[in-house]
Design a protein around this motif. Sequence first.
Motif, mmCIF file in Angstrom:
data_model
loop_
_atom_site.group_PDB
_atom_site.id
_atom_site.type_symbol
_atom_site.label_atom_id
_atom_site.label_comp_id
_atom_site.label_asym_id
_atom_site.label_seq_id
_atom_site.Cartn_x
_atom_site.Cartn_y
_atom_site.Cartn_z
ATOM 1 N N ASP A 92 15.027 -13.705 -1.371
ATOM 2 C CA ASP A 92 14.125 -14.662 -2.052
ATOM 3 C C ASP A 92 12.934 -13.936 -2.654
ATOM 4 N N CYS A 93 12.407 -12.995 -1.887
ATOM 5 C CA CYS A 93 11.236 -12.241 -2.325
ATOM 6 C C CYS A 93 11.571 -11.433 -3.589
ATOM 7 N N ILE A 94 12.742 -10.799 -3.595
ATOM 8 C CA ILE A 94 13.170 -10.013 -4.763
ATOM 9 C C ILE A 94 13.389 -10.928 -5.968
ATOM 10 N N ALA A 95 13.977 -12.091 -5.709
ATOM 11 C CA ALA A 95 14.200 -13.048 -6.806
ATOM 12 C C ALA A 95 12.873 -13.468 -7.421
ATOM 13 N N ALA A 96 11.864 -13.682 -6.576
ATOM 14 C CA ALA A 96 10.546 -14.099 -7.078
ATOM 15 C C ALA A 96 9.904 -12.985 -7.908
ATOM 16 N N ILE A 97 10.047 -11.750 -7.465
ATOM 17 C CA ILE A 97 9.479 -10.609 -8.213
ATOM 18 C C ILE A 97 10.169 -10.513 -9.576
ATOM 19 N N ARG A 98 11.465 -10.698 -9.559
ATOM 20 C CA ARG A 98 12.262 -10.614 -10.775
ATOM 21 C C ARG A 98 11.843 -11.706 -11.762
ATOM 22 N N GLU A 99 11.694 -12.884 -11.204
ATOM 23 C CA GLU A 99 11.285 -14.050 -11.997
ATOM 24 C C GLU A 99 9.937 -13.795 -12.680
ATOM 25 N N ASP A 111 9.476 -7.338 -17.567
ATOM 26 C CA ASP A 111 10.080 -6.064 -17.935
ATOM 27 C C ASP A 111 11.613 -6.218 -17.867
ATOM 28 N N PRO A 112 12.279 -6.173 -19.020
ATOM 29 C CA PRO A 112 13.728 -6.433 -19.027
ATOM 30 C C PRO A 112 14.522 -5.432 -18.172
ATOM 31 N N GLN A 113 14.043 -4.173 -18.141
ATOM 32 C CA GLN A 113 14.766 -3.170 -17.349
ATOM 33 C C GLN A 113 14.670 -3.486 -15.854
ATOM 34 N N LEU A 120 16.945 -5.455 -10.756
ATOM 35 C CA LEU A 120 16.759 -6.283 -9.558
ATOM 36 C C LEU A 120 17.812 -7.384 -9.411
ATOM 37 N N GLN A 121 18.703 -7.460 -10.365
ATOM 38 C CA GLN A 121 19.828 -8.402 -10.286
ATOM 39 C C GLN A 121 20.584 -8.185 -8.967
ATOM 40 N N ILE A 122 20.711 -9.230 -8.160
ATOM 41 C CA ILE A 122 21.431 -9.088 -6.886
ATOM 42 C C ILE A 122 21.925 -10.455 -6.425
ATOM 43 N N GLU A 123 23.063 -10.469 -5.749
ATOM 44 C CA GLU A 123 23.578 -11.724 -5.204
ATOM 45 C C GLU A 123 23.687 -11.621 -3.701
ATOM 46 N N TRP A 124 23.702 -12.785 -3.048
ATOM 47 C CA TRP A 124 23.847 -12.786 -1.589
ATOM 48 C C TRP A 124 25.117 -12.029 -1.217
ATOM 49 N N GLY A 125 24.994 -11.125 -0.287
ATOM 50 C CA GLY A 125 26.170 -10.362 0.135
ATOM 51 C C GLY A 125 26.136 -8.938 -0.376
#
Length: 445
Positions: free
Chosen positions: A289-296, A300-302, A307-312
């Motif tokens: 969740d924390c990584i998703a929030a940072i990404r959101e 910076d497109p790179q 930071l693209q990641i899925e559960w698992g």
Amino acid sequence: MTKLITIENIDSHDGERVSVQGWLYASTRKGKLVFVRLRDGTGIVQGVAYRPEVGDELFELLKRLGQESSLVISGTIRANSRAPGYPGGYEIGIEEVEVLQDAIDYPITPKEHGVDFLMDHRHLWLRSSKQWAVLRVRTTVKRAIIDFLDNNGYLNIDTPIITPSAAEGTSSLFEVDYFDEKAYLAQTGQLYNEADIMAFGKVYCFGPTFRAEKSKTRRHLTEFWMVEPEMAFFDLDDLMDFEEEFVSYIVRTTLEKRRSELELLERDMSLLENVKPPFPRISYDEALDCIAAIREASDDPQLKEELQIEWGDDFGSPHETQLTKQFDKPVFVFGYPTQVKAFYMEPWPGRPEVCKSVDLLAPEGYGEITGGSERMSDPEELISAIRRHDLPLDQYQWYIDLRRYGSVPHSGFGLGLERTVAWICGIDHVRQTSPYPRSLNRMRP
Ligand code: 4AD
Ligand code: MG
């Protein structure tokens, strides 16, 4: 005969006439003065020769001697707070010099060299002050590890290096011919530690481990040192309590004993002073969740891509870096997906897709420094896990025995020495923390 001293003890010889034996690290000339920097393995000291005092012959000799020539310098120690050196604070007024060998064209000069060149000359590069400082820190970290464990009732039991089976996945095994059989260099001593705790309670092994890592990252070596404590009657919370005390002790002891080396490395020590229990503890789900929030929040497109990641999915280095930036201390991430971890980890009660694992991530982007877990304690569950991972069941019968005869909840972890030293020293690549590093593209010198 003048008294022979070592540079690290120079402060107890102020005003005395002494000799120091060592190597010429550098020299510069200013008019009638030659300044030499002599290293002796314990430190570096400045020697000063004044032409009218030492005479032309000695002055000319000092001027022309090659870098890394071996020498014995005799002279009088005097305090000088501005003299460069380690530990510093003193210099030698040179009176006599005996040359043991005049070195010509030492390949590592004060100019910039590329890392490949330096690594090819690792046997000489070790003499450079930063490399010297890092390896002195390494020794202290090793000693702190051993002291802490010995003082807390852990028994040091050695585990084998030649092993018949995998423990940390089959993709990073170094195979060796063992007469008519295949064997592998140990990736970990853990499985043997688990047998040892049923005999001794709390144990550790500490030695070289091997991974045929195909990855070329700043954090991976193919041969590295790992300390692995293992404890009977220990659950995941006990494990985190212990790890934070252990890591804090290592950092505190290194700060006490290797301050001048860390200064030489220009390490920001305020960040290390902060390493005290408790460390934050977050679950894999919370970390995601924390990584998703940072990404959101990022534009910076790179970074968004990285930071693209899925559960698992397992975390990569960009995820760990961003995550640890949120904290000013090492952070525990526990409860990883079962599918990204080794076969032996205890499932989370009621959530078999999650296991009772915990990684400790160092601050400032240094990434995972420890990996550990509560171990599976049920024999039937363990047998299914071994089958699921396609491992040869017959090789693990002895390991399953540990669950047949007096199984208890137990836990342990491994701390990578090179990554820990890289973090404490503030060095961006683990290769400089090993005297002779081995990695995908290097096994020489
Ligand atoms: O997470 P890992 O693979 O865990 C184990 O091997 C467990 N059997 C340990 C245990 O529970 N007894 O490795 C543990 C640590 C990592 O956190 C990292 O610090 C270091 O070992 N490490 C490496 N260091 C340098 N190069 C590599 N290729 C490394 N692989 C792991
Ligand atoms: Mg790991």
